[in-house]
Design a protein around this motif. Structure first.
Motif, short mmCIF file in Angstrom:
data_model
loop_
_atom_site.label_atom_id
_atom_site.label_comp_id
_atom_site.label_asym_id
_atom_site.label_seq_id
_atom_site.Cartn_x
_atom_site.Cartn_y
_atom_site.Cartn_z
N ASN A 1 0.79 -1.12 -0.03
CA ASN A 1 -0.19 0.08 0.07
C ASN A 1 0.97 1.39 0.03
OD1 ASN A 1 -3.11 -0.65 0.33
ND2 ASN A 1 -2.08 -2.11 1.89
N ALA A 2 0.26 2.47 -0.57
CA ALA A 2 0.91 3.52 -0.77
C ALA A 2 1.31 4.24 0.49
CB ALA A 2 0.19 4.37 -1.52
N LEU A 3 2.45 5.15 0.50
CA LEU A 3 2.75 5.95 1.59
C LEU A 3 2.47 7.37 1.23
CD1 LEU A 3 6.57 4.79 2.07
CD2 LEU A 3 4.54 4.11 3.05
N ILE A 4 1.66 7.95 1.95
CA ILE A 4 1.04 9.20 1.65
C ILE A 4 0.94 9.92 2.92
CG2 ILE A 4 -0.51 10.72 0.58
CD1 ILE A 4 -1.58 8.34 -1.06
N SER B 1 0.03 6.71 6.31
CA SER B 1 1.26 7.38 6.84
C SER B 1 2.29 6.34 6.94
CB SER B 1 0.98 7.84 8.19
OG SER B 1 2.09 8.16 8.91
N ALA B 2 3.61 6.83 6.68
CA ALA B 2 4.82 5.86 6.72
C ALA B 2 4.74 5.41 8.29
CB ALA B 2 5.91 6.50 6.18
N ASP B 3 4.49 6.16 9.00
CA ASP B 3 4.54 5.64 10.60
C ASP B 3 3.88 4.47 10.94
OD1 ASP B 3 6.23 8.11 10.86
OD2 ASP B 3 4.23 9.22 11.71
N ARG B 4 2.91 4.11 9.97
CA ARG B 4 2.17 2.93 10.17
C ARG B 4 3.21 1.61 10.46
NH1 ARG B 4 1.41 3.29 4.64
NH2 ARG B 4 1.71 1.46 3.45
N PHE B 5 4.43 1.41 9.88
CA PHE B 5 5.27 0.49 9.97
C PHE B 5 5.95 0.46 11.37
CE2 PHE B 5 4.86 1.03 5.21
CZ PHE B 5 4.09 -0.11 5.19
N GLN B 6 6.17 1.63 12.00
CA GLN B 6 6.65 1.70 13.46
C GLN B 6 5.76 1.43 14.47
OE1 GLN B 6 8.41 5.73 13.83
NE2 GLN B 6 9.16 5.84 11.58
#
Length: 390
Positions: free
Chosen positions: A323-326, A373-378
């Motif tokens: 899924n995208a990073l936005i 959000s890119a933060d989801r992986f953290q």
């Protein structure tokens, strides 16, 4: 269009967009349309030569979660209006998308997807193997359990979209700095203050990363983790076919990811090689075709031995959950990003251009994109992984 090759770039800008593919061009157009005037798009090569360079791109709203469905649906509408806004023929062909399913688990998942899609006004439906074959005479029904079809999906030409957006942006005053590499980014406190390029520095108020497969490198320049990896994807074209090819949907064998559809006077073939290593190599290797032919012998036998007359290789920009990073960086609020679309960037570009415009202008976007959000992986809050298909 021929974009300018800069010996020097403007010394200052309100917004610097890194990446001149479909995403960067869409963002530039939408910002310029909203009245932002001092915009520079920085592109390391020619416009649309990265992930956007594929000859034909699918456009669809058949997804398994509401957010991707919204982005796809809104973009489909925008592509339908493209001849009027921004004003270009993108060869949009609404032939539909047809997913061929060969086990009950797949069928059950797609049935749930159709219910969700229908609730969001996407006219998809489940169909029988016989109806799938009527829509696509190449599809074999042996072992086929069901199919999913949406008649409003289709395909268009990414290059025409990139240049359509870019021309309109340039008319509004956007600077398109091609053959210009980003070599560094300056920060002060919690702000980005400038972008260094191979043709000079640009002091700026906002940076937007739309660098596709190269986005992890851009994020690293400011200490932001954008978990995007480059993966080569290949396709091939058949020789002109006689009798003429029937007009068929964009057809995908879901199990193998093999896909095919009309392309001028022949067909285009594609398939995601599960053994493909990460990397930036875009050398087309004809040997890859054997993977497609093996899948075709099982699902579309008439295609297995068709002669091809060349092909193309490009890069997917893949994230861990496809899924995208936005979003906007929490550490550097004037650093925004739209990347990692994992093969879905072209079909979502118009809607994402709107979203990033609104984030940049501190307006509320038409939908909540916080799950991307890119933060989801953290924080282990990934949304449901999307199937890795075109």
């Amino acid at each position: 269009m021929s974009s300018s090759v800069f010996r020097t770039v403007p010394s200052a800008a309100d917004v610097v967009i890194i990446g001149g593919g479909v995403m960067g061009a869409s963002i530039a157009f939408h910002l310029a349309e909203a009245g932002v005037r001092n915009i520079v798009v920085v592109e390391r090569g020619d416009l649309g030569r990265g992930s956007s360079g594929k000859p034909i791109g699918g456009v669809r709203a058949q997804f398994s979660d509401p957010l991707n469905i919204e982005l796809g649906s809104r973009s489909l509408h925008a592509y339908g209006e493209f001849p009027h806004r921004p004003g270009a023929d993108i060869k949009l062909d609404t032939v539909g998308y047809l997913f061929l399913l060969d086990d009950e688990e797949q069928a059950s998942a797609f049935e749930a997807g159709v219910v969700l899609q229908n609730s969001l006004d996407v006219p998809s439906r489940m169909i029988s193997p016989d109806e799938a074959r009527r829509l696509c005479p190449y599809a074999g029904t042996d072992g086929l359990v069901a199919a999913a079809y949406s008649p409003t999906d289709g395909h268009a030409r990414p290059g025409l979209v990139v240049h359509g957006y870019a021309r309109a942006a340039a008319r509004a005053g956007v600077t398109l700095a091609t053959h210009t590499a980003v070599t560094g980014i300056d920060t002060a406190g919690d702000r980005v203050t400038g972008v260094h390029t191979s043709h000079g520095p640009i002091a700026c108020g906002t940076v937007i990363c739309a660098a596709g497969a190269w986005s992890a490198r851009i994020g690293a320049m400011v200490g932001i983790d954008l978990p995007v990896r480059p993966v080569k994807r290949q396709l091939a074209f058949t020789e002109p076919l006689t009798p003429p090819v029937p007009r068929i949907p964009f057809t995908i064998d879901f199990s193998s990811t093999a896909y095919f559809h009309n392309s001028d006077d022949g067909l285009l073939f594609g398939l995601a090689d599960p053994g493909q290593e990460d990397g930036f190599d875009t050398t087309w290797t004809p040997e890859w075709l054997e993977l497609f032919r093996a899948a075709a012998r099982r699902r579309a036998p008439a295609l297995a031995e068709l002669r091809t007359v060349g092909g193309w290789a490009g890069l997917y920009e893949v994230t861990p959950d496809h899924n995208a990073l936005i979003g906007r960086s929490g550490e550097l609020p004037n650093f925004l990003y739209a990347t990692g679309f994992s093969g879905h960037g072209f079909l979502q570009a118009p809607a994402v251009g709107e979203v990033v415009r609104d984030l940049c202008l501190e307006r509320e976007p038409f939908t909540d994109i916080s799950p991307l959000s890119a933060d989801r992986f953290q924080h282990s809050t990934e949304i449901r992984p999307e199937a890795h298909v075109v």
